[in-house]
Write an enzyme that holds these catalytic residues in place. Structure first.
Site, PDB file in Angstrom:
ATOM      1  N   GLU A   1      45.746  57.284  38.614  1.00  0.00           N
ATOM      2  CA  GLU A   1      44.921  58.395  37.885  1.00  0.00           C
ATOM      3  C   GLU A   1      45.336  58.404  36.445  1.00  0.00           C
ATOM      4  OE1 GLU A   1      42.100  59.407  39.516  1.00  0.00           O
ATOM      5  OE2 GLU A   1      41.874  59.946  37.557  1.00  0.00           O
TER       6      GLU A   1
ATOM      7  N   CYS B   1      43.599  48.704  35.614  1.00  0.00           N
ATOM      8  CA  CYS B   1      42.877  49.937  35.601  1.00  0.00           C
ATOM      9  C   CYS B   1      43.179  51.162  34.974  1.00  0.00           C
ATOM     10  CB  CYS B   1      42.552  50.140  37.407  1.00  0.00           C
ATOM     11  SG  CYS B   1      41.150  50.957  37.708  1.00  0.00           S
TER      12      CYS B   1
ATOM     13  N   HIS C   1      41.986  45.216  39.738  1.00  0.00           N
ATOM     14  CA  HIS C   1      43.318  45.409  40.652  1.00  0.00           C
ATOM     15  C   HIS C   1      43.808  44.095  41.305  1.00  0.00           C
ATOM     16  CE1 HIS C   1      43.699  49.841  40.749  1.00  0.00           C
ATOM     17  NE2 HIS C   1      42.219  49.848  40.681  1.00  0.00           N
TER      18      HIS C   1
ATOM     19  N   GLU D   1      46.500  43.387  42.139  1.00  0.00           N
ATOM     20  CA  GLU D   1      47.615  43.516  42.889  1.00  0.00           C
ATOM     21  C   GLU D   1      47.028  43.763  44.437  1.00  0.00           C
ATOM     22  OE1 GLU D   1      46.466  45.641  40.770  1.00  0.00           O
ATOM     23  OE2 GLU D   1      46.546  47.618  41.354  1.00  0.00           O
TER      24      GLU D   1
HETATM   25  N1  GLN Z   1      39.441  56.414  37.675  1.00  0.00           N
HETATM   26  C1  GLN Z   1      40.884  56.204  37.431  1.00  0.00           C
HETATM   27  C2  GLN Z   1      41.035  56.875  36.053  1.00  0.00           C
HETATM   28  O1  GLN Z   1      40.253  57.093  35.314  1.00  0.00           O
HETATM   29  C3  GLN Z   1      41.228  54.894  37.435  1.00  0.00           C
HETATM   30  C4  GLN Z   1      41.075  54.319  38.671  1.00  0.00           C
HETATM   31  C5  GLN Z   1      41.911  53.176  39.018  1.00  0.00           C
HETATM   32  O2  GLN Z   1      43.041  53.021  38.542  1.00  0.00           O
HETATM   33  N2  GLN Z   1      41.820  52.499  40.296  1.00  0.00           N
HETATM   34  O3  GLN Z   1      42.287  57.022  35.685  1.00  0.00           O
END
Ligand code: GLN
Length: 194
Positions: free
Chosen positions: A48, A78, A175, A177
């Site tokens: 997040e 991400c 991702h 990983e």
């Molecule tokens: N939705 C997350 C964000 O906005 C990112 C999601 C993720 O890293 N899989 O930070």
């Protein structure tokens, strides 16, 4: 031996460490500024981005990470890509290292997780392979725009940008990983070696 750090404030840092060890790299969790010492590169994992940013502020990591990024390879996956960007269309702590604008959670609710095959020329060249890369997207951001020295590495069929490169800074919406394919991590090592 290469020594790669993984920012371990929140998110799926453990999976990156497993992948790095699998390909024979020394991997270390980074939680404090001094953990950056002696690293050849750093991965910022998914999770997040608001939480990662707030914790980075709390642990006085913002400046050290920005300094590190001026002379080392950093890869954000991400949420990590969001944290690397200079603009996420909202107010949250960002490193601002990459000249990219991102849109968080850009795929909406119905398809907020999906998988697709990508043909990424740069990756295939670096790893001397030809088969597509299977990418996993989870509540993923889109890279809305690249500017300055940033360039597009990969786009979906509809043109949306999902990977970008700026010097030795790498951003992926997906991702690597969470797959068994080590090619993206190998590609990142080639950036860290430069
Ligand atoms: N939705 C997350 C964000 O906005 C990112 C999601 C993720 O890293 N899989 O930070």
């Amino acid at each position: 031996m290469m020594n790669i750090g993984v920012l371990a404030l929140q998110g799926d840092f453990a999976e990156h460490i497993v992948m790095l060890k699998k390909i024979g790299v020394e991997a270390r969790e980074v939680r404090l500024p001094e953990h950056l010492d002696g690293l050849d590169g750093l991965i910022i994992p998914g999770g997040e981005s608001t939480t990662i940013g707030k914790l980075a502020v709390h642990y006085n990591l913002m400046k050290p990470l920005q300094e590190f990024g001026k002379s080392h390879a950093i890869w954000g996956t991400c949420a990590g890509a969001i944290f690397l960007s200079k603009d996420a269309n909202r107010d949250q702590p960002l490193l601002g290292l990459m000249d990219i604008t991102v849109q968080r959670n850009a795929f909406g609710r119905q398809v907020d997780s999906f998988e697709t095959d990508l043909v990424i020329d740069e990756l295939l060249k670096a790893t001397q392979t030809t088969h597509p890369y299977h990418a996993v997207f989870i509540r993923a951001p889109i890279i809305e725009a690249v500017s300055g020295n940033a360039k597009i590495l990969s786009q979906l069929k509809d043109g949306r940008i999902v990977a970008a490169l700026e010097g030795r800074l790498l951003a992926t919406s997906f991702h690597p990983e969470l797959t068994d394919d080590p090619r993206f991590h190998q590609y990142f090592l080639s950036l860290a070696q430069k």
